[in-house]
Design a protein around this motif. Structure first.
Motif, PDB file in Angstrom:
ATOM      1  N   THR A 111       0.877  -1.094   0.064  1.00 45.38           N
ATOM      2  CA  THR A 111      -0.010   0.246   0.005  1.00 45.38           C
ATOM      3  C   THR A 111       0.946   1.544   0.017  1.00 45.38           C
ATOM      4  O   THR A 111       0.658   2.262   0.797  1.00 45.38           O
ATOM      5  CB  THR A 111      -0.999   0.048   1.292  1.00 45.38           C
ATOM      6  OG1 THR A 111      -1.623  -1.307   1.362  1.00 45.38           O
ATOM      7  CG2 THR A 111      -2.204   1.046   1.178  1.00 45.38           C
ATOM      8  N   THR A 112       1.740   1.224  -0.788  1.00 45.28           N
ATOM      9  CA  THR A 112       2.781   2.403  -1.044  1.00 45.28           C
ATOM     10  C   THR A 112       2.172   3.601  -1.897  1.00 45.28           C
ATOM     11  O   THR A 112       1.557   3.240  -2.927  1.00 45.28           O
ATOM     12  CB  THR A 112       4.056   1.735  -1.664  1.00 45.28           C
ATOM     13  OG1 THR A 112       4.572   0.989  -0.702  1.00 45.28           O
ATOM     14  CG2 THR A 112       4.878   3.153  -1.828  1.00 45.28           C
ATOM     15  N   GLY A 140       2.937  -0.805   5.554  1.00 44.85           N
ATOM     16  CA  GLY A 140       3.866  -1.842   6.153  1.00 44.85           C
ATOM     17  C   GLY A 140       3.510  -3.137   5.715  1.00 44.85           C
ATOM     18  O   GLY A 140       2.678  -3.494   4.553  1.00 44.85           O
ATOM     19  N   GLY A 141       3.870  -4.202   6.441  1.00 43.46           N
ATOM     20  CA  GLY A 141       3.688  -5.445   6.304  1.00 43.46           C
ATOM     21  C   GLY A 141       4.930  -6.498   6.168  1.00 43.46           C
ATOM     22  O   GLY A 141       4.802  -7.451   5.232  1.00 43.46           O
ATOM     23  N   ILE A 142       5.966  -6.175   6.867  1.00 45.81           N
ATOM     24  CA  ILE A 142       7.164  -6.803   6.515  1.00 45.81           C
ATOM     25  C   ILE A 142       6.902  -8.255   7.327  1.00 45.81           C
ATOM     26  O   ILE A 142       6.396  -8.313   8.532  1.00 45.81           O
ATOM     27  CB  ILE A 142       8.313  -6.184   7.056  1.00 45.81           C
ATOM     28  CG1 ILE A 142       8.227  -5.097   6.412  1.00 45.81           C
ATOM     29  CG2 ILE A 142       9.462  -6.797   7.234  1.00 45.81           C
ATOM     30  CD1 ILE A 142       9.405  -3.866   7.085  1.00 45.81           C
ATOM     31  N   ASP A 148       4.051  -2.624  14.310  1.00 46.59           N
ATOM     32  CA  ASP A 148       3.511  -2.118  13.160  1.00 46.59           C
ATOM     33  C   ASP A 148       4.723  -1.407  12.586  1.00 46.59           C
ATOM     34  O   ASP A 148       5.816  -0.980  13.244  1.00 46.59           O
ATOM     35  CB  ASP A 148       2.494  -0.960  13.619  1.00 46.59           C
ATOM     36  CG  ASP A 148       1.327  -1.379  14.024  1.00 46.59           C
ATOM     37  OD1 ASP A 148       0.847  -2.399  13.943  1.00 46.59           O
ATOM     38  OD2 ASP A 148       0.828  -0.608  14.933  1.00 46.59           O
ATOM     39  N   ASP A 149       4.804  -1.551  11.295  1.00 45.83           N
ATOM     40  CA  ASP A 149       6.039  -0.918  10.610  1.00 45.83           C
ATOM     41  C   ASP A 149       5.736  -0.023   9.317  1.00 45.83           C
ATOM     42  O   ASP A 149       6.452   0.169   8.430  1.00 45.83           O
ATOM     43  CB  ASP A 149       6.831  -2.183   9.939  1.00 45.83           C
ATOM     44  CG  ASP A 149       5.972  -3.030   8.935  1.00 45.83           C
ATOM     45  OD1 ASP A 149       5.047  -3.475   9.314  1.00 45.83           O
ATOM     46  OD2 ASP A 149       6.527  -3.357   7.761  1.00 45.83           O
ATOM     47  N   GLN A 178       6.583  13.521   9.696  1.00 49.20           N
ATOM     48  CA  GLN A 178       7.099  12.065   9.435  1.00 49.20           C
ATOM     49  C   GLN A 178       6.600  10.942  10.720  1.00 49.20           C
ATOM     50  O   GLN A 178       6.470  11.501  11.697  1.00 49.20           O
ATOM     51  CB  GLN A 178       8.633  12.018   9.640  1.00 49.20           C
ATOM     52  CG  GLN A 178       9.186  12.846   8.504  1.00 49.20           C
ATOM     53  CD  GLN A 178      10.908  12.858   8.521  1.00 49.20           C
ATOM     54  OE1 GLN A 178      11.368  13.143   9.607  1.00 49.20           O
ATOM     55  NE2 GLN A 178      11.574  12.856   7.395  1.00 49.20           N
ATOM     56  N   LYS A 179       6.363   9.755  10.324  1.00 49.20           N
ATOM     57  CA  LYS A 179       5.908   8.872  11.177  1.00 49.20           C
ATOM     58  C   LYS A 179       6.716   7.696  10.895  1.00 49.20           C
ATOM     59  O   LYS A 179       6.513   7.222   9.924  1.00 49.20           O
ATOM     60  CB  LYS A 179       4.428   8.714  11.202  1.00 49.20           C
ATOM     61  CG  LYS A 179       3.773   7.628  12.215  1.00 49.20           C
ATOM     62  CD  LYS A 179       2.483   7.309  12.027  1.00 49.20           C
ATOM     63  CE  LYS A 179       1.971   6.235  13.125  1.00 49.20           C
ATOM     64  NZ  LYS A 179       2.437   5.054  12.810  1.00 49.20           N
ATOM     65  N   TYR A 180       7.217   6.862  12.024  1.00 48.62           N
ATOM     66  CA  TYR A 180       8.019   5.989  11.744  1.00 48.62           C
ATOM     67  C   TYR A 180       7.672   5.015  13.282  1.00 48.62           C
ATOM     68  O   TYR A 180       6.685   5.502  14.091  1.00 48.62           O
ATOM     69  CB  TYR A 180       9.654   5.992  11.803  1.00 48.62           C
ATOM     70  CG  TYR A 180       9.896   6.621  10.690  1.00 48.62           C
ATOM     71  CD1 TYR A 180      10.051   6.203   9.399  1.00 48.62           C
ATOM     72  CD2 TYR A 180      10.164   8.016  10.704  1.00 48.62           C
ATOM     73  CE1 TYR A 180      10.360   6.894   8.180  1.00 48.62           C
ATOM     74  CE2 TYR A 180      10.523   8.934   9.596  1.00 48.62           C
ATOM     75  CZ  TYR A 180      10.694   7.943   8.199  1.00 48.62           C
ATOM     76  OH  TYR A 180      10.986   8.880   7.219  1.00 48.62           O
ATOM     77  N   ASN A 181       8.188   3.602  13.245  1.00 51.53           N
ATOM     78  CA  ASN A 181       7.873   2.878  14.365  1.00 51.53           C
ATOM     79  C   ASN A 181       9.086   2.154  14.880  1.00 51.53           C
ATOM     80  O   ASN A 181       9.875   1.584  13.788  1.00 51.53           O
ATOM     81  CB  ASN A 181       6.706   1.913  14.027  1.00 51.53           C
ATOM     82  CG  ASN A 181       5.304   2.459  13.804  1.00 51.53           C
ATOM     83  OD1 ASN A 181       4.596   2.581  14.660  1.00 51.53           O
ATOM     84  ND2 ASN A 181       5.314   2.653  12.482  1.00 51.53           N
TER      85      ASN A 181
END
Length: 578
Positions: A111-112, A140-142, A148-149, A178-181
């Motif tokens: 979902t990029t 994400g979805g690794i 969550d990624d 920016q949002k990261y996990n």
């Protein structure tokens, strides 16, 4: 012949006159003999040219026979009518229409969403307004990740510029979200049970304003000023103000190029990694770097010095005056084919929370930030062209840095109360590091439609306090290619290789009396291949498709943080004018 006759006649007249004069004076003058002696002086008139063609006096003279030529002419009927000549014409290539604005949008796996807009509009003569907007996100979805990624990276920038007769200036500003996990939860030390209790989202906010001015035919050449505010959702905040300017200072009929810098930074974190104690950091540095350029034949030499005074304003660090060399040189050995270059440079590198977060999005909001003292960077190498289409560069470097910032994995904290204390975030350690590196680069422009480039870098590190130069690779290589297949189709590819890095896994208890676990971990080298292909529908609209991580390797750029596997993305780009 006529001249000779004329001279003989003149001599005869003179002799007759002389005889007549003697007869007239015979009765009164006695006779005497006078001898006149004069050397012979030849003149041009006395010489004569020998005939080039002598007269033949042969008894027999042959006479050339007369030859008559005849042709056998037969009339031939012809209907050929020659056409009128025309001047040759050259096939002109249709000029490429250039547009000032474009918008691009692409969607893909995981979902990029990838979007980009660039705008530039001319308000009047020398007056422009513009900006750009970029967005990159994924749900994400690794495979194998417990947390969550997903991520979001959005940036906005606007500017206004005006060009006058003697100067040009620009006003600009922007912002980011920016949002990261912190999804790098080490396994098997933790499982899904622990993961369900964590909220590992880390959000960054930022904004900046600035101005630039460039002067023509003045001693002051240019100046710039920028202010940036950066923070996150963990109570962190940072302010940075940078003022730069360059000028040519005349000294005894010579111009000394001088750069002035004021760099102020101030920030804080709401706590450190282990306790609730607040971290404050900051300093202001004043720099002046005069330089004199000497040019003689094929040699260009820049002699200078960089003086920086750092005044510490935070909880740690000290105020100090730093003196760095600033010397560079180049020498044309064989015109453009081979140029030797070298230098001895140094400087004070201002580190910031913004820079760390952009390079490693998994850092924790508990960093001890101080500038890096790059005492010197020695370089020597060769560059040039092997042909009109092939250029190269090779060089060796030796760098000595104090307080170099190294990323290292934060420990698993037994008394964890924060979501980044489970070995899933990164901190900063400072150490004195000496680095030797060798770099080779080759660029090939086969023609206007095909370009190829390759670069390889080798590194060797020597650290002082730390066991290793954490997370610094021993080898890096890259290869890129761009190919314009025909008028409509284009393609490209990029290959990247990063060698082994070393990090550490720690388990630590601040209260309990347990044995700490400390292990050095070697991260495997990785190879990443990307490719794209596109079709230009017309001058304004084009379509493209991209594939990233084609080898489908979920490698780890940082420990316990695997990346997405093979990714596909399709999109379109539209160019336009207002």
């Amino acid at each position: 012949m006529l001249k000779q006759i004329k001279y003989i006649s003149l001599i005869a007249v003179l002799i007759s006159a002389a005889s007549f004069a003697q007869e007239r004076t015979k009765d009164t003058l006695d006779s005497e003999v006078v001898n006149v002696v004069k050397p012979y002086t030849p003149t041009v008139a006395d010489a004569f040219k020998i005939k080039e063609t002598p007269v033949l006096d042969d008894d027999v003279n042959t006479t050339k026979k007369e030859i008559k030529y005849n042709i056998f002419s037969i009339p031939v009927a012809s209907t050929f009518t020659p056409a009128k000549g025309k001047a040759a014409t050259v096939n002109k290539v249709k000029p490429i229409k250039l547009y000032d604005n474009y918008a691009s949008l692409g969607v893909g796996t995981y979902t990029t969403i990838l979007g980009e807009v660039y705008l530039n509009h001319e308000l009047g003569r020398g007056e422009n307004v513009g900006g750009y907007f970029t967005h990159h996100s994924s749900s994400g979805g690794i495979d194998g990740v417990l947390l969550d990624d997903d991520f979001i990276d959005t940036k906005l920038h606007v500017n206004y510029s005006q060009r006058l007769r003697d100067l040009s200036w620009t006003l600009e500003g922007g912002g980011l979200y920016q949002k990261y996990n912190w999804y790098g939860l080490p396994k098997p030390y933790f499982d899904a049970t622990t993961a369900d209790t964590l909220d590992v989202g880390h959000q960054f906010y930022g904004g900046n304003v600035g101005a630039k001015i460039k002067l023509y035919d003045y001693l002051i050449k240019d100046a710039s000023v920028r202010y940036r505010r950066f923070g996150d959702n963990q109570g962190s905040g940072e302010n940075r103000f940078v003022l730069k300017g360059t000028a040519d200072v005349p000294i005894q009929d010579e111009l000394i190029s001088t750069e002035l810098t004021i760099d102020y930074i101030n920030g804080s974190f709401s706590r450190n990694f282990y306790t609730d104690s607040k971290i404050n950091y900051g300093n202001v540095s004043f720099g002046i770097a005069p330089s004199y350029q000497l040019t003689q034949d094929d040699l260009t030499l820049n002699l200078g010095v960089n003086l920086v005074y750092k005044n510490n304003t935070g909880d740690f660090g000290s105020s100090k005056l730093h003196i760095y060399p600033n010397i560079t040189a180049s020498f044309r050995i064989i015109d453009e084919l081979m140029i030797a270059f070298g230098g001895l440079e140094g400087g004070l590198k201002q580190n910031s929370y913004y820079d760390f977060a952009q390079e490693n999005s998994f850092v924790s909001p508990t960093l001890y930030i101080s500038p890096t003292d790059q005492k010197y960077n020695l370089s020597v190498g060769l560059k040039g062209k092997l042909s009109n289409s092939i250029s190269y560069s090779v060089g060796g470097y030796y760098m000595n840095e104090n307080d170099k910032a190294l990323y290292t994995s934060n420990p698993v904290f037994v008394e964890a109360t924060e979501d980044y204390q489970y070995g899933n975030s990164f901190g900063i350690v400072h150490d004195d590091v000496k680095t030797f590196s060798f770099v080779g680069e080759l660029n090939v422009d086969v023609n206007r439609n095909f370009k190829l480039g390759a670069k390889a870098e080798y590194f060797s590190y020597s650290s002082n306090s730390e066991a290793e130069a954490w997370n610094l690779p021993d080898l890096k290589a890259s290869l890129f290619m761009d190919y314009q297949i025909d008028e409509n189709w284009f393609a490209g590819a990029g290959l990247f290789y990063v060698g082994e890095r070393k990090d550490q896994f720690l388990q630590y208890s601040y209260i309990q009396d347990i044995t700490s676990i400390q292990e050095t971990v070697t991260l495997d080298s990785y190879f990443d291949a990307n490719a794209h292909v596109g079709y230009r529908f017309d001058d304004q609209l084009s379509f493209y498709a991209k594939a990233n991580n084609i080898a489908d390797k979920t490698y780890q750029r940082w420990i316990n943080t695997p990346v997405q596997g093979i990714q596909f993305l399709v999109g379109a780009t539209y160019q336009f004018d207002f």
